[in-house]
Design an enzyme around this catalytic site. Structure first.
Site, PDB file in Angstrom:
ATOM      1  N   HIS A  69      -3.445   4.094 -30.527  1.00 21.07           N
ATOM      2  CA  HIS A  69      -4.063   2.982 -31.280  1.00 21.07           C
ATOM      3  C   HIS A  69      -3.815   3.090 -32.791  1.00 21.07           C
ATOM      4  CE1 HIS A  69      -7.124   6.069 -31.538  1.00 21.07           C
ATOM      5  NE2 HIS A  69      -7.658   5.798 -30.366  1.00 21.07           N
ATOM      6  N   HIS A  78     -10.320   2.492 -21.453  1.00 19.30           N
ATOM      7  CA  HIS A  78     -11.634   3.075 -21.135  1.00 19.30           C
ATOM      8  C   HIS A  78     -12.245   2.298 -19.975  1.00 19.30           C
ATOM      9  CE1 HIS A  78     -11.811   5.497 -24.868  1.00 19.30           C
ATOM     10  NE2 HIS A  78     -11.104   4.500 -25.374  1.00 19.30           N
ATOM     11  N   LEU A  79     -12.493   3.003 -18.864  1.00 20.73           N
ATOM     12  CA  LEU A  79     -13.089   2.321 -17.698  1.00 20.73           C
ATOM     13  C   LEU A  79     -14.552   2.690 -17.489  1.00 20.73           C
ATOM     14  CD1 LEU A  79     -10.315   2.421 -14.921  1.00 20.73           C
ATOM     15  CD2 LEU A  79     -11.078   0.450 -16.265  1.00 20.73           C
ATOM     16  N   ALA A 137     -18.794   1.840 -31.770  1.00 24.82           N
ATOM     17  CA  ALA A 137     -17.391   1.449 -31.955  1.00 24.82           C
ATOM     18  C   ALA A 137     -16.741   1.124 -30.623  1.00 24.82           C
ATOM     19  CB  ALA A 137     -16.632   2.593 -32.619  1.00 24.82           C
TER      20      ALA A 137
HETATM   21  C1  NCD Z   1     -13.742   4.095 -27.892  1.00 20.51           C
HETATM   22  C2  NCD Z   1     -14.921   4.123 -26.920  1.00 20.51           C
HETATM   23  O1  NCD Z   1     -15.849   3.314 -27.050  1.00 20.51           O
HETATM   24  O2  NCD Z   1     -14.910   4.935 -25.979  1.00 20.51           O
HETATM   25  N1  NCD Z   1     -14.114   3.341 -29.049  1.00 20.51           N
HETATM   26  C3  NCD Z   1     -13.254   2.761 -29.955  1.00 20.51           C
HETATM   27  O3  NCD Z   1     -13.725   2.244 -30.957  1.00 20.51           O
HETATM   28  N2  NCD Z   1     -11.965   2.727 -29.753  1.00 20.51           N
HETATM   29  C4  NCD Z   1     -13.338   5.487 -28.216  1.00 20.51           C
HETATM   30  C5  NCD Z   1     -12.015   5.596 -28.934  1.00 20.51           C
HETATM   31  O4  NCD Z   1     -10.945   5.353 -28.345  1.00 20.51           O
HETATM   32  O5  NCD Z   1     -12.029   5.930 -30.123  1.00 20.51           O
HETATM   33 ZN    ZN Z   2      -9.870   4.649 -26.947  1.00 20.95          ZN
END
Ligand code: NCD
Ligand code: ZN
Length: 345
Positions: free
Chosen positions: A174, A15-16, A264
């Site tokens: 994941h 995520h960037l 999260a």
């Molecule tokens: C990710 C996010 O913050 O974009 N959060 C996470 O807990 N992994 C979204 C995701 O990949 O579920």
């Molecule tokens: Zn993610």
């Protein structure tokens, strides 16, 4: 062993973000990784080829000069994604995959898929265009316990998609459970999985014993040490090419995580390869790191291995307590703790 060289790794789930947030963190991944699969869950999600191209331009502009980093773009699937959009993605060299977020499952997933059969025409087109499907594998049914959501998804949703689209490449992203490891092992070679550093290095005790630790909260939520974390460790170091690196590094403001309703996401881009080195070395398998980090991912996607190399040295360093993040602060994974391996720049 005090020094190892590896083919430069890639991050197959990253995520960037965008705007100032992107600018403050993208350099960390660019320093460590050759390529990364860029998650499309921006606050305005990347649903079209045009949006993916515009987002890629923004990332390229934010990168340090001559970084050589290559962002691999992903389309966000919705109930309304048309086969035509998928065909257009298939004809766009910057797009490498499309992502299934069940609606409401995680950060910025409200526009996700409400029922997987709604994307069957899109999946049909993806199978034809040879575009891999990336899956956030959790159900959202409020009656299903949050710790069981991945296992139930595999049984009730994923298995059906796997059977209905036998030619589709799928990455279960994941993964967090022994059930997921076992499922991926049972499937043919078109089904693979990424594993994050935090699911390898932590379990739900880290999050819940001695007080609630919001910086350990991510989705899918951390599971039990036994059997889940143990199964992930075994899969990661096994040398089986179905399992490869994907950090799911997901930055959030410190204030947003340390809140009555903390969001999260765990940020690990600052030390991604060092965290994985900690895992593999801890298991006495540092020589298996290169396959997991630099070879199995590109092989699955049908891409060449990176030509550059990186060197890791066993020389302990302390992870900073925070990083600056879009005018705010970000608490990284392992904040204030020591890591034994260091990436030499
Ligand atoms: C990710 C996010 O913050 O974009 N959060 C996470 O807990 N992994 C979204 C995701 O990949 O579920
Ligand atoms: Zn993610």
């Amino acid at each position: 062993m005090t020094r190892i060289s590896l083919i430069k790794p890639d991050d197959w789930h990253l995520h960037l973000r965008s705007g100032e947030a992107l600018k403050s963190i993208v350099g960390m991944s660019a320093r460590q990784m050759g390529r990364a699969i860029i998650m499309p869950n921006l606050s305005s999600p990347v649903k079209s080829v045009r949006q993916a191209q515009a987002y890629r331009k923004e990332i390229m502009k934010a990168l340090p000069t001559n970084s050589g980093f290559n962002p691999l773009m992903v389309l966000y699937l919705t109930d309304g994604t048309t086969p035509k959009e998928i065909e257009s993605a298939g004809a766009t060299p910057e797009i490498y995959a499309a992502k299934l977020y069940p609606a409401g499952v995680t950060t910025n997933s409200d526009d996700g898929v409400t029922n997987v059969t709604n994307i069957y025409p899109a999946l049909e087109a993806m199978q034809k265009e040879e575009i891999p499907l990336l899956v956030h594998g959790e159900v959202t049914d409020p009656e299903v316990d949050v710790f069981d959501r991945e296992s139930v998804f595999i049984e009730k949703v994923l298995d059906r998609v796997v059977k209905d689209f036998p030619g589709l490449k799928i990455v279960l992203e994941h993964i967090t459970t022994k059930d997921a490891v076992d499922y991926v092992l049972r499937c043919k070679d078109n089904i693979a999985a990424t594993i994050t550093p935090h699911h390898l290095l932590a379990n739900r005790n880290h999050m819940l014993v001695g007080g609630i630790k919001p910086h350990y909260y991510c989705l899918p939520v951390l599971k039990r040490h036994n059997p889940d974390q143990k199964a992930l460790l075994k899969a990661a170091i096994s040398g089986n090419p179905k399992f490869f690196l994907g950090t799911d590094s997901a930055p959030h403001d410190r204030e947003k995580k340390e809140s009555a309703c903390g969001c999260a996401g765990i940020f690990s881009a600052h030390a991604a390869i060092e965290l994985y080195a900690e895992v593999f070395d801890g298991e006495g398998s540092i020589e298996r790191l290169e396959g997991f980090a630099s070879i199995f991912g590109p092989d699955f996607y049908g891409l060449p291995h990176n030509r550059e190399k990186i060197t890791l040295e066993k020389s302990p360093w302390r992870v900073p307590d925070h990083y600056e993040f879009a005018g705010s602060k970000l608490t990284p994974f392992f904040a204030g703790a020591e890591l034994s391996w260091k990436l030499l720049s």
